[in-house]
Design a protein around this motif. Structure first.
Motif, PDB file in Angstrom:
ATOM      1  N   UNK A 169       0.831  -1.204   0.000  1.00  0.00           N
ATOM      2  CA  UNK A 169       0.000   0.000   0.000  1.00  0.00           C
ATOM      3  C   UNK A 169       0.863   1.250   0.000  1.00  0.00           C
ATOM      4  N   UNK A 170       1.961   1.217   0.714  1.00  0.00           N
ATOM      5  CA  UNK A 170       2.865   2.360   0.732  1.00  0.00           C
ATOM      6  C   UNK A 170       3.425   2.622  -0.665  1.00  0.00           C
ATOM      7  N   UNK A 171       3.819   1.564  -1.339  1.00  0.00           N
ATOM      8  CA  UNK A 171       4.364   1.703  -2.691  1.00  0.00           C
ATOM      9  C   UNK A 171       3.340   2.334  -3.639  1.00  0.00           C
ATOM     10  N   UNK A 172       2.119   1.822  -3.616  1.00  0.00           N
ATOM     11  CA  UNK A 172       1.096   2.355  -4.522  1.00  0.00           C
ATOM     12  C   UNK A 172       0.599   3.736  -4.091  1.00  0.00           C
ATOM     13  N   UNK A 173       0.695   4.040  -2.802  1.00  0.00           N
ATOM     14  CA  UNK A 173       0.391   5.416  -2.381  1.00  0.00           C
ATOM     15  C   UNK A 173       1.372   6.367  -3.052  1.00  0.00           C
ATOM     16  N   UNK A 174       2.624   5.968  -3.162  1.00  0.00           N
ATOM     17  CA  UNK A 174       3.607   6.783  -3.879  1.00  0.00           C
ATOM     18  C   UNK A 174       3.203   7.004  -5.326  1.00  0.00           C
ATOM     19  N   UNK A 175       2.706   5.969  -5.990  1.00  0.00           N
ATOM     20  CA  UNK A 175       2.225   6.125  -7.364  1.00  0.00           C
ATOM     21  C   UNK A 175       1.053   7.101  -7.423  1.00  0.00           C
ATOM     22  N   UNK A 176       0.125   6.940  -6.494  1.00  0.00           N
ATOM     23  CA  UNK A 176      -1.049   7.822  -6.465  1.00  0.00           C
ATOM     24  C   UNK A 176      -0.608   9.268  -6.290  1.00  0.00           C
ATOM     25  N   UNK A 177       0.331   9.501  -5.389  1.00  0.00           N
ATOM     26  CA  UNK A 177       0.824  10.866  -5.162  1.00  0.00           C
ATOM     27  C   UNK A 177       1.506  11.429  -6.407  1.00  0.00           C
TER      28      UNK A 177
END
Length: 186
Positions: A169-177
């Motif tokens: 989730x942390x990794x994909x939060x980075x993508x979202x940001x």
């Protein structure tokens, strides 16, 4: 008396602000699981905060033909967590119905780019939150011995599996940001 009330109110606000930035055991969980729950919830709060005000056009934005839409990424997070629910709590992979429900979101790619568009943020967040609520309810039933155990036939313990959900989730939060920063100016 008014001064005491104001001081008490400031103290409560101070505790609340401090508590939301704390990782550690949570009431109702064994210590290790509670600590993981605090980390999972911190990440889900950040995902929700990041996307809550996005409109459909922003959720559907595609940087290029290889990128993911923010909506697809939220669905991917929910799907991955749903997979780890059955993987760790039931020691199995998705059954046929679950695969049909989650496979597009799990795989992302062209199918997800097509399927996940035209939907509002509540659509995605309702699914995401429902999956998390189930995770929390299931984790409440387990203890730290279960968390440390390695299910038969697996090469990881349950703690690692849920650590992976968190870091995923942390990794994909980075993508979202990143995608959010690239949104066209209105």
């Amino acid at each position: 008396m008014k001064t005491l009330g104001k001081l008490l109110a400031l103290f409560i606000v101070s505790i609340t602000i401090h508590a939301q930035n704390m990782i550690g055991p949570q009431e109702g969980f064994t210590p290790q699981i509670g600590t993981m729950v605090s980390m999972l919830n911190d990440l889900s709060n950040r995902v929700e905060y990041t996307v809550k005000d996005l409109n459909t056009e922003e959720l559907d934005f595609l940087m290029d033909d290889k990128a993911n839409r923010i909506g697809s990424l939220i669905m991917h997070l929910a799907a991955t967590e749903a997979f780890y629910q059955v993987y760790t709590f039931e020691n199995r992979e998705f059954n046929k119905e679950e695969k049909e429900q989650w496979q597009v979101a799990m795989g992302l790619g062209d199918e997800a780019r097509e399927e996940y568009q035209g939907l509002d943020v509540n659509y995605y967040l309702d699914i995401y939150k429902a999956v998390r609520e189930k995770t929390i309810a299931l984790l409440k039933e387990k203890d730290d011995a279960w968390f440390a155990s390695v299910p038969k036939g697996y090469s990881m313990n349950n703690h690692w599996a849920w650590f992976h959900v968190m870091e995923h989730q942390s990794s994909h939060l980075g993508q979202i940001l990143l995608i959010k920063k690239r949104l066209p100016e209105n």
